[in-house]
Scaffold this motif. Structure first.
Motif, PDB file in Angstrom:
ATOM      1  N   GLU A   1       0.665  -1.288  -0.135  1.00  0.00           N
ATOM      2  CA  GLU A   1      -0.059  -0.278  -0.241  1.00  0.00           C
ATOM      3  C   GLU A   1       0.802   0.703  -0.253  1.00  0.00           C
ATOM      4  OE1 GLU A   1      -2.565   0.370   2.786  1.00  0.00           O
ATOM      5  OE2 GLU A   1      -3.600   2.088   3.069  1.00  0.00           O
ATOM      6  N   THR A   2       2.045   1.322   0.966  1.00  0.00           N
ATOM      7  CA  THR A   2       2.818   2.656   0.724  1.00  0.00           C
ATOM      8  C   THR A   2       3.566   2.811   0.125  1.00  0.00           C
ATOM      9  OG1 THR A   2       4.489   1.766   2.156  1.00  0.00           O
ATOM     10  CG2 THR A   2       3.134   2.859   3.814  1.00  0.00           C
ATOM     11  N   ILE A   3       4.413   1.759  -0.839  1.00  0.00           N
ATOM     12  CA  ILE A   3       5.180   1.224  -2.072  1.00  0.00           C
ATOM     13  C   ILE A   3       3.963   1.983  -3.488  1.00  0.00           C
ATOM     14  CG2 ILE A   3       5.895  -0.529  -3.632  1.00  0.00           C
ATOM     15  CD1 ILE A   3       7.155  -1.619  -1.906  1.00  0.00           C
ATOM     16  N   LYS A   4       2.696   1.803  -3.049  1.00  0.00           N
ATOM     17  CA  LYS A   4       2.043   2.335  -4.805  1.00  0.00           C
ATOM     18  C   LYS A   4       1.514   3.719  -4.042  1.00  0.00           C
ATOM     19  CE  LYS A   4      -0.610  -1.834  -5.065  1.00  0.00           C
ATOM     20  NZ  LYS A   4      -2.250  -2.711  -4.881  1.00  0.00           N
ATOM     21  N   LYS A   5       1.332   4.023  -3.151  1.00  0.00           N
ATOM     22  CA  LYS A   5       1.425   5.897  -2.881  1.00  0.00           C
ATOM     23  C   LYS A   5       2.695   6.339  -2.966  1.00  0.00           C
ATOM     24  CE  LYS A   5      -1.685   5.674   0.966  1.00  0.00           C
ATOM     25  NZ  LYS A   5      -2.682   5.840   2.270  1.00  0.00           N
ATOM     26  N   ALA A   6       3.972   6.233  -2.598  1.00  0.00           N
ATOM     27  CA  ALA A   6       5.522   6.797  -3.553  1.00  0.00           C
ATOM     28  C   ALA A   6       5.165   6.848  -4.971  1.00  0.00           C
ATOM     29  CB  ALA A   6       6.194   5.426  -2.390  1.00  0.00           C
ATOM     30  N   LEU A   7       4.767   5.561  -5.394  1.00  0.00           N
ATOM     31  CA  LEU A   7       5.351   5.652  -6.476  1.00  0.00           C
ATOM     32  C   LEU A   7       4.213   6.695  -7.203  1.00  0.00           C
ATOM     33  CD1 LEU A   7       5.119   1.796  -7.566  1.00  0.00           C
ATOM     34  CD2 LEU A   7       7.257   3.384  -7.485  1.00  0.00           C
ATOM     35  N   ILE A   8       3.153   7.173  -7.116  1.00  0.00           N
ATOM     36  CA  ILE A   8       1.595   8.276  -7.072  1.00  0.00           C
ATOM     37  C   ILE A   8       2.616   9.600  -6.948  1.00  0.00           C
ATOM     38  CG2 ILE A   8       0.891   6.576  -8.032  1.00  0.00           C
ATOM     39  CD1 ILE A   8      -1.168   7.321  -5.934  1.00  0.00           C
ATOM     40  N   LYS A   9       3.735   9.252  -6.035  1.00  0.00           N
ATOM     41  CA  LYS A   9       4.874  10.801  -5.388  1.00  0.00           C
ATOM     42  C   LYS A   9       2.942  11.061  -4.363  1.00  0.00           C
ATOM     43  CE  LYS A   9       6.651  12.230  -8.953  1.00  0.00           C
ATOM     44  NZ  LYS A   9       7.976  11.913  -8.438  1.00  0.00           N
ATOM     45  N   ASP A  10       1.724  10.312  -3.756  1.00  0.00           N
ATOM     46  CA  ASP A  10       1.457  10.296  -2.125  1.00  0.00           C
ATOM     47  C   ASP A  10       0.958  10.398  -0.871  1.00  0.00           C
ATOM     48  OD1 ASP A  10      -1.822   9.550  -2.338  1.00  0.00           O
ATOM     49  OD2 ASP A  10      -1.632  12.080  -1.405  1.00  0.00           O
ATOM     50  N   LEU A  11       2.264   9.682  -1.112  1.00  0.00           N
ATOM     51  CA  LEU A  11       3.439   9.313   0.454  1.00  0.00           C
ATOM     52  C   LEU A  11       3.506  10.233   1.807  1.00  0.00           C
ATOM     53  CD1 LEU A  11       4.266   6.559   1.691  1.00  0.00           C
ATOM     54  CD2 LEU A  11       6.586   6.974   1.234  1.00  0.00           C
ATOM     55  N   ILE A  12       3.060   9.967   2.394  1.00  0.00           N
ATOM     56  CA  ILE A  12       3.157  10.805   3.485  1.00  0.00           C
ATOM     57  C   ILE A  12       2.741   9.700   4.837  1.00  0.00           C
ATOM     58  CG2 ILE A  12       1.842  12.262   5.430  1.00  0.00           C
ATOM     59  CD1 ILE A  12       0.533  13.292   3.191  1.00  0.00           C
ATOM     60  N   LEU A  13       4.341   9.645   5.510  1.00  0.00           N
ATOM     61  CA  LEU A  13       4.453   8.752   6.408  1.00  0.00           C
ATOM     62  C   LEU A  13       5.275   9.347   7.755  1.00  0.00           C
ATOM     63  CD1 LEU A  13       6.627   5.458   4.923  1.00  0.00           C
ATOM     64  CD2 LEU A  13       4.208   5.930   5.181  1.00  0.00           C
ATOM     65  N   PRO A  14       4.711   9.086   9.062  1.00  0.00           N
ATOM     66  CA  PRO A  14       5.967   9.337  10.106  1.00  0.00           C
ATOM     67  C   PRO A  14       7.528   9.873  10.193  1.00  0.00           C
ATOM     68  CG  PRO A  14       4.163   8.877  10.981  1.00  0.00           C
ATOM     69  CD  PRO A  14       4.126   8.110   9.420  1.00  0.00           C
ATOM     70  N   VAL A  15       8.054  10.466  10.023  1.00  0.00           N
ATOM     71  CA  VAL A  15       9.726  10.481   9.818  1.00  0.00           C
ATOM     72  C   VAL A  15      10.334  10.024  11.268  1.00  0.00           C
ATOM     73  CG1 VAL A  15      11.386  11.720   9.739  1.00  0.00           C
ATOM     74  CG2 VAL A  15       9.741  12.064   9.075  1.00  0.00           C
ATOM     75  N   LYS A  16      10.890   8.802  11.459  1.00  0.00           N
ATOM     76  CA  LYS A  16      11.299   7.914  12.222  1.00  0.00           C
ATOM     77  C   LYS A  16      13.212   8.853  12.578  1.00  0.00           C
ATOM     78  CE  LYS A  16      14.214   3.494  13.393  1.00  0.00           C
ATOM     79  NZ  LYS A  16      14.555   3.753  12.966  1.00  0.00           N
ATOM     80  N   ASN A  17      12.768   8.998  13.457  1.00  0.00           N
ATOM     81  CA  ASN A  17      13.921  10.106  13.818  1.00  0.00           C
ATOM     82  C   ASN A  17      14.307   9.877  15.729  1.00  0.00           C
ATOM     83  OD1 ASN A  17      14.971  13.200  14.383  1.00  0.00           O
ATOM     84  ND2 ASN A  17      13.388  14.117  14.996  1.00  0.00           N
ATOM     85  N   ASP A  18      15.486   8.989  15.520  1.00  0.00           N
ATOM     86  CA  ASP A  18      15.794   8.724  16.495  1.00  0.00           C
ATOM     87  C   ASP A  18      16.123   9.713  17.231  1.00  0.00           C
ATOM     88  OD1 ASP A  18      16.276   5.393  15.548  1.00  0.00           O
ATOM     89  OD2 ASP A  18      14.333   5.956  15.969  1.00  0.00           O
TER      90      ASP A  18
END
Length: 443
Positions: free
Chosen positions: A169-186
């Motif tokens: 699901e997230t890969i499909k969103k990334a491919l259509i430039k619609d990916l929004i994910l929380p930034v992993k910020n250790d």
């Protein structure tokens, strides 16, 4: 006058040579490697020594040419990382014309090849592996693994995420430039050896549930723990991040010897074990620990002997949360007993100067406690009690500890045969022992 000119020339020559040497030396000084985050464009990089790759080397730009690139920063000792490999391979097959997944590790080629030989997921992996990394870990600082970096075909970082965020699901969103994910910020400044949440170490501590400290799961911390002792060996602090209540109680119950914990010494009373035990599976496990994980610290002003510290920890855990309560009861438990069958002490104290080693697949010079630890490490094995009193003085040659994978619990007759050579036996019995009884807390 002539000699003066020669001296002047030599002086000027030495000056220019020194200056040249300094310039040459200064040219060797490398600029600090900068880090990158979402929205940054990363430079190109030559990737040499790739495993599972037709040429063994390529450039970063060539690898992501016209495709989405996901860098999977992992390690072979990271269980969630290795567990995720079959799923990552399926995703690569599903999006083969649009996606490249590249696992990256700081570990050497030798370490990785050795791990591949003993792990089925690594052995079955078809993804290229970039080993010996010293660049990506600086470009994308992190503490917890896996650490996923999403890079588009133009080299722009579009996401930095947890491992479980990598899905169809997230890969499909990334491919259509619609990916929004929380930034992993250790939190790269976190120090597990210092008091938790004090002076900003791990956060500001606003989420305290008690002063000793019990706080909810923190997505900027990885799962770690540390015991702190004074010079006399007394314990004054225990810190754990993102651990389950059962893990914390288990440590207190075993007085710090949780590797020797046996589930048969735990009784669940009117409570489902699924409420306390992390489920199998990468996604399910992460979701469960996010809801059921705790950051905990018990720090005492005066150090105590470890046994008393863990007793205080057990009482503190019972007080600090309202989910479960734990008591210690005496019950008869089926167990394995290691006993002497002859009066003769067959311990080989002359071997104490030798090291344990593997010879033709068999373990040699292994201390008795290590043999017991090996046997106790298997699931569903009854508790193992050493009633010999020999301890580390007995060094054994053990045929059933073999350098093979997967490791299987040995046949009982094979174990008994080995022990009998040393005047011992491995027999089934019953013994009254401490049992941890976990019950739902009644409000």
């Amino acid at each position: 006058m002539k000699s003066l000119r020669i001296i002047s020339v030599l002086f000027m020559l030495s000056f220019f040579l020194t200056a040249a040497a300094q310039n040459k030396e200064s040219s060797k000084v490398q600029k600090p490697v900068r880090s990158f985050t979402v929205g940054d464009t990363i430079p190109d990089l030559m990737l040499s020594g790739l495993l599972n790759h037709k040429t063994g080397s390529t450039s970063l730009s060539e690898m992501r040419k016209g495709k989405l690139l996901i860098l999977d920063l992992f390690a072979t000792w990271c269980v969630p990382c290795v567990r995720a490999l079959p799923e990552l391979n399926k995703l690569q097959d599903q999006f083969k014309d649009e996606l490249v997944i590249l696992p990256v590790t700081y570990q050497s080629k030798a370490e990785v090849v050795e791990a591949i030989g003993r792990n089925s997921n690594l052995k079955a992996n078809r993804l290229p592996l970039y080993v010996g990394d010293s660049t990506f870990r600086k470009w994308f600082p992190h503490r917890g693994l896996p650490h996923e970096v999403w890079i588009d075909s133009k080299g722009v970082v579009i996401a930095i995420s947890q491992g479980e965020e990598v899905s169809a699901e997230t890969i499909k969103k990334a491919l259509i430039k619609d990916l929004i994910l929380p930034v992993k910020n250790d939190d790269m400044n976190f120090d597990i050896s210092k008091p938790l949440f004090v002076q900003g170490n791990g956060g500001n501590g606003e989420n305290f549930l008690s002063r000793s400290i019990l706080a909810p799961f923190n997505d900027r911390l990885s799962g770690e723990d540390k015991r702190s002792f004074d010079p006399e060996g007394n314990m004054y602090r225990y810190t754990a991040t993102n651990a389950s209540l059962e893990q914390l109680y288990r440590l207190a119950f075993t007085k710090g010897a949780s590797p020797f914990y046996n589930r048969r010494t735990t009784v669940y009373k009117d409570i489902d074990t699924a409420e306390l035990t992390e489920p199998d599976g990468r996604l399910a496990g992460r979701a469960w620990i996010t809801t059921n994980g705790f950051c905990y610290e018990l720090s005492l002003p005066k150090a105590l002997p470890a046994e008393r510290f863990y007793e205080a920890m057990m009482a503190d855990l019972n007080r600090a949360q309202d989910k479960i309560t734990v008591t210690i009861e005496k019950r008869k438990i089926e167990c394995w007993r290691i006993v002497r069958v002859t009066g003769e002490d067959k311990s080989n104290r002359l071997k104490e100067i030798q090291k344990s080693f593997l010879f033709k697949g068999e373990a040699r010079n292994v201390p008795l406690p290590s043999v017991i630890s090996f046997l106790a490490g298997f699931e569903n094995v009854a508790p193992i009690l050493d009633e010999t009193g020999l301890g580390k003085s007995l060094l054994m040659d053990v045929e059933f500890i073999k350098n093979e994978y997967p490791i299987k619990f040995p046949a009982i007759e094979e174990i008994r045969k080995c022990f009998k050579r040393y005047g011992l036996d491995f027999i089934k019995g019953e013994k009254e022992m401490d049992v941890m009884v976990i019950a739902r807390k009644v409000s």
